[in-house]
Scaffold this motif. Sequence first.
Motif, short mmCIF file in Angstrom:
data_model
loop_
_atom_site.label_atom_id
_atom_site.label_comp_id
_atom_site.label_asym_id
_atom_site.label_seq_id
_atom_site.Cartn_x
_atom_site.Cartn_y
_atom_site.Cartn_z
N ALA A 105 -154.52 -4.28 -140.58
CA ALA A 105 -154.36 -2.77 -140.25
C ALA A 105 -154.40 -2.99 -138.72
O ALA A 105 -153.60 -2.10 -138.12
CB ALA A 105 -155.30 -1.82 -140.88
N CYS A 108 -151.20 -4.06 -137.29
CA CYS A 108 -150.09 -3.02 -137.57
C CYS A 108 -150.00 -1.83 -136.47
O CYS A 108 -149.18 -1.41 -136.19
CB CYS A 108 -150.17 -2.52 -138.90
SG CYS A 108 -149.48 -3.65 -140.45
N TYR A 185 -152.91 4.49 -141.15
CA TYR A 185 -153.73 3.03 -141.24
C TYR A 185 -155.35 3.40 -141.14
O TYR A 185 -155.80 2.58 -141.64
CB TYR A 185 -153.45 2.21 -140.07
CG TYR A 185 -152.00 1.44 -140.21
CD1 TYR A 185 -151.89 0.58 -141.56
CD2 TYR A 185 -150.69 1.70 -139.72
CE1 TYR A 185 -150.81 -0.03 -141.77
CE2 TYR A 185 -149.46 1.12 -140.21
CZ TYR A 185 -149.69 0.06 -141.02
OH TYR A 185 -148.46 -0.46 -141.42
N TYR A 188 -156.65 4.11 -144.28
CA TYR A 188 -156.69 2.96 -145.20
C TYR A 188 -158.07 2.27 -144.66
O TYR A 188 -158.89 1.71 -145.31
CB TYR A 188 -155.75 1.88 -144.90
CG TYR A 188 -154.49 2.35 -145.47
CD1 TYR A 188 -154.72 2.56 -146.81
CD2 TYR A 188 -153.34 2.42 -144.95
CE1 TYR A 188 -153.34 2.68 -147.58
CE2 TYR A 188 -151.81 2.31 -145.72
CZ TYR A 188 -151.96 2.78 -147.06
OH TYR A 188 -150.75 3.16 -147.67
#
Length: 219
Positions: A105, A108, A185, A188
């Motif tokens: 993550a 990203c 994100y 998550y």
Amino acid sequence: MSPRSSFERALAELQQDILRMASLVEQAIYDSVQSLIRLDVAGAAQVIMSDEMIDELYLEIEDKCVKLIATQQPLARDLRVAITGIKILLSLERMADHAVDIARATMCLSGQPLTVKCLDYIPRMARLAQQMVKDGLDAYVNGDVQKAREMCALDDEVDYIFARVFRELVNSMREDPRTVMQSAYLLYVSRYLERIADHATNIGEAVIYLVTGERWELN
């Protein structure tokens, strides 16, 4: 060396192997969250690469557990020791996987500063989850049923923070569509930390089973 002495030595070595793996997993959790806070791509990559070593160690220790059961054919509490070892190993391996998820993550999210306000909650969740892992392993080493049960209070706190993070991130996405990617994100990440805390609770349950032979649901 008598067969009993040899078996007890093998069990002691198994416990040390599990603690060695636990140390690596705790470090992976810490490093993954620090990489996220700093948007440190190199640090995140290191977490991902180190997972291969954790996986190899997991398979090695699991194999030892299986061979111990197959060759020694333990009964009663001795069998519980081996079974508990496998349960704890599985929980640790899944925690390491979630540390990798957090690192991914981070990759990203790299390239732009984090602007979502609830980011401060992430390190707090991580600290609580890491404390649960430590408490669970302390309970395992010392056969401390009370400490294993007390872990549940920390899990409740992690769940409370997760619920708050969820609400705030959803509101952030509604109010400012520009935050959608970051918020998604971070949702998550908070979920991964909540799952790490759940796996730590599983260790507590395994300890209670080891000491008492009873199955308790702490989560």
